[in-house]
Design a protein around this motif. Structure first.
Motif, short mmCIF file in Angstrom:
data_model
loop_
_atom_site.label_atom_id
_atom_site.label_comp_id
_atom_site.label_asym_id
_atom_site.label_seq_id
_atom_site.Cartn_x
_atom_site.Cartn_y
_atom_site.Cartn_z
N ARG A 1 0.83 -1.21 0.00
CA ARG A 1 0.00 0.00 0.00
C ARG A 1 0.87 1.26 0.00
N LEU A 2 1.93 1.25 0.78
CA LEU A 2 2.86 2.38 0.82
C LEU A 2 3.44 2.67 -0.56
N ASP A 3 3.85 1.62 -1.24
CA ASP A 3 4.40 1.77 -2.59
C ASP A 3 3.35 2.33 -3.55
N LEU A 4 2.13 1.82 -3.47
CA LEU A 4 1.06 2.30 -4.35
C LEU A 4 0.71 3.75 -4.07
N ILE A 5 0.66 4.12 -2.80
CA ILE A 5 0.37 5.51 -2.43
C ILE A 5 1.43 6.42 -3.01
N TYR A 6 2.69 6.02 -2.91
CA TYR A 6 3.77 6.81 -3.48
C TYR A 6 3.57 6.99 -4.99
N LYS A 7 3.28 5.91 -5.68
CA LYS A 7 3.13 5.96 -7.13
C LYS A 7 1.94 6.80 -7.58
N TYR B 1 11.91 6.82 -1.33
CA TYR B 1 12.88 7.93 -1.29
C TYR B 1 13.91 7.81 -2.41
N CYS B 2 14.39 6.60 -2.65
CA CYS B 2 15.36 6.41 -3.73
C CYS B 2 14.73 6.70 -5.09
N TYR C 1 9.64 -0.17 6.27
CA TYR C 1 10.79 0.73 6.18
C TYR C 1 11.46 0.59 4.82
N GLY C 2 11.60 -0.65 4.34
CA GLY C 2 12.21 -0.89 3.04
C GLY C 2 11.40 -0.27 1.91
N ALA C 3 10.08 -0.34 2.02
CA ALA C 3 9.21 0.27 1.01
C ALA C 3 9.38 1.79 1.00
N GLU D 1 5.03 12.69 -0.35
CA GLU D 1 4.48 13.25 0.88
C GLU D 1 3.34 12.39 1.43
N ALA D 2 2.49 11.89 0.54
CA ALA D 2 1.39 11.02 0.96
C ALA D 2 1.93 9.69 1.49
N ALA D 3 2.99 9.19 0.88
CA ALA D 3 3.60 7.94 1.35
C ALA D 3 4.19 8.13 2.74
N GLU D 4 4.87 9.26 2.95
CA GLU D 4 5.43 9.55 4.28
C GLU D 4 4.33 9.65 5.33
N LYS D 5 3.25 10.31 4.98
CA LYS D 5 2.13 10.47 5.92
C LYS D 5 1.53 9.11 6.26
N TYR D 6 1.38 8.26 5.26
CA TYR D 6 0.85 6.92 5.51
C TYR D 6 1.78 6.14 6.44
N PHE D 7 3.08 6.19 6.17
CA PHE D 7 4.05 5.49 7.01
C PHE D 7 4.00 6.00 8.45
N GLU D 8 3.97 7.32 8.60
CA GLU D 8 3.95 7.90 9.94
C GLU D 8 2.70 7.48 10.71
N GLY D 9 1.60 7.24 10.02
CA GLY D 9 0.35 6.84 10.66
C GLY D 9 0.25 5.36 10.99
N LEU D 10 1.23 4.58 10.55
CA LEU D 10 1.21 3.15 10.85
C LEU D 10 1.46 2.90 12.33
N PRO D 11 0.81 1.89 12.90
CA PRO D 11 1.13 1.52 14.28
C PRO D 11 2.56 0.98 14.35
N ASP D 12 3.21 1.13 15.47
CA ASP D 12 4.60 0.70 15.61
C ASP D 12 4.87 -0.74 15.16
N PRO D 13 3.99 -1.70 15.51
CA PRO D 13 4.28 -3.08 15.06
C PRO D 13 4.32 -3.22 13.53
N ALA D 14 3.67 -2.33 12.81
CA ALA D 14 3.66 -2.39 11.35
C ALA D 14 4.90 -1.74 10.74
N LYS D 15 5.66 -1.04 11.55
CA LYS D 15 6.90 -0.41 11.07
C LYS D 15 8.03 -1.42 11.24
N ASN D 16 8.26 -2.19 10.19
CA ASN D 16 9.25 -3.25 10.23
C ASN D 16 10.11 -3.19 8.97
#
Length: 85
Positions: A9-15, A46-47, A39-41, A20-35
């Motif tokens: 979903r993060l990758d699709l939001i970016y595309k 960013y790359c 992070y790799g997505a 900015e929308a991808a960053e906002k989505y990532f920041e809104g994820l619960p901590d257990p989902a930040k893995n």
């Protein structure tokens, strides 16, 4: 496989909506989902968007969290991808 879904979903939001929308989505994820997958997505976003400073910062944060050991992404692969023009 919820974490995989978040990464996809993060990758699709970016595309569709941009970095900015991808960053906002990532920041809104619960901590257990930040893995290593999410992070790799975000790192890949960013790359792809040539955000070298943010990619490098995120890479180091992943390193601090021990996530790079799971994703096995060397730093030299982050920088060249973000410097392409």
């Amino acid at each position: 496989h919820v974490d995989t879904n978040h990464a996809i979903r993060l990758d699709l939001i970016y595309k569709v909506r941009g970095i900015e929308a991808a960053e906002k989505y990532f920041e809104g994820l619960p901590d257990p989902a930040k893995n290593h997958r999410t992070y790799g997505a975000l790192l890949n976003c960013y790359c792809s968007s040539k955000k070298e400073e943010k990619a490098t910062h995120l890479y180091h944060k992943m390193d601090e969290l021990g996530i790079n050991q799971q994703s096995d992404i060397p730093l030299h692969e982050v920088r060249p991808a973000s410097k392409e023009t």
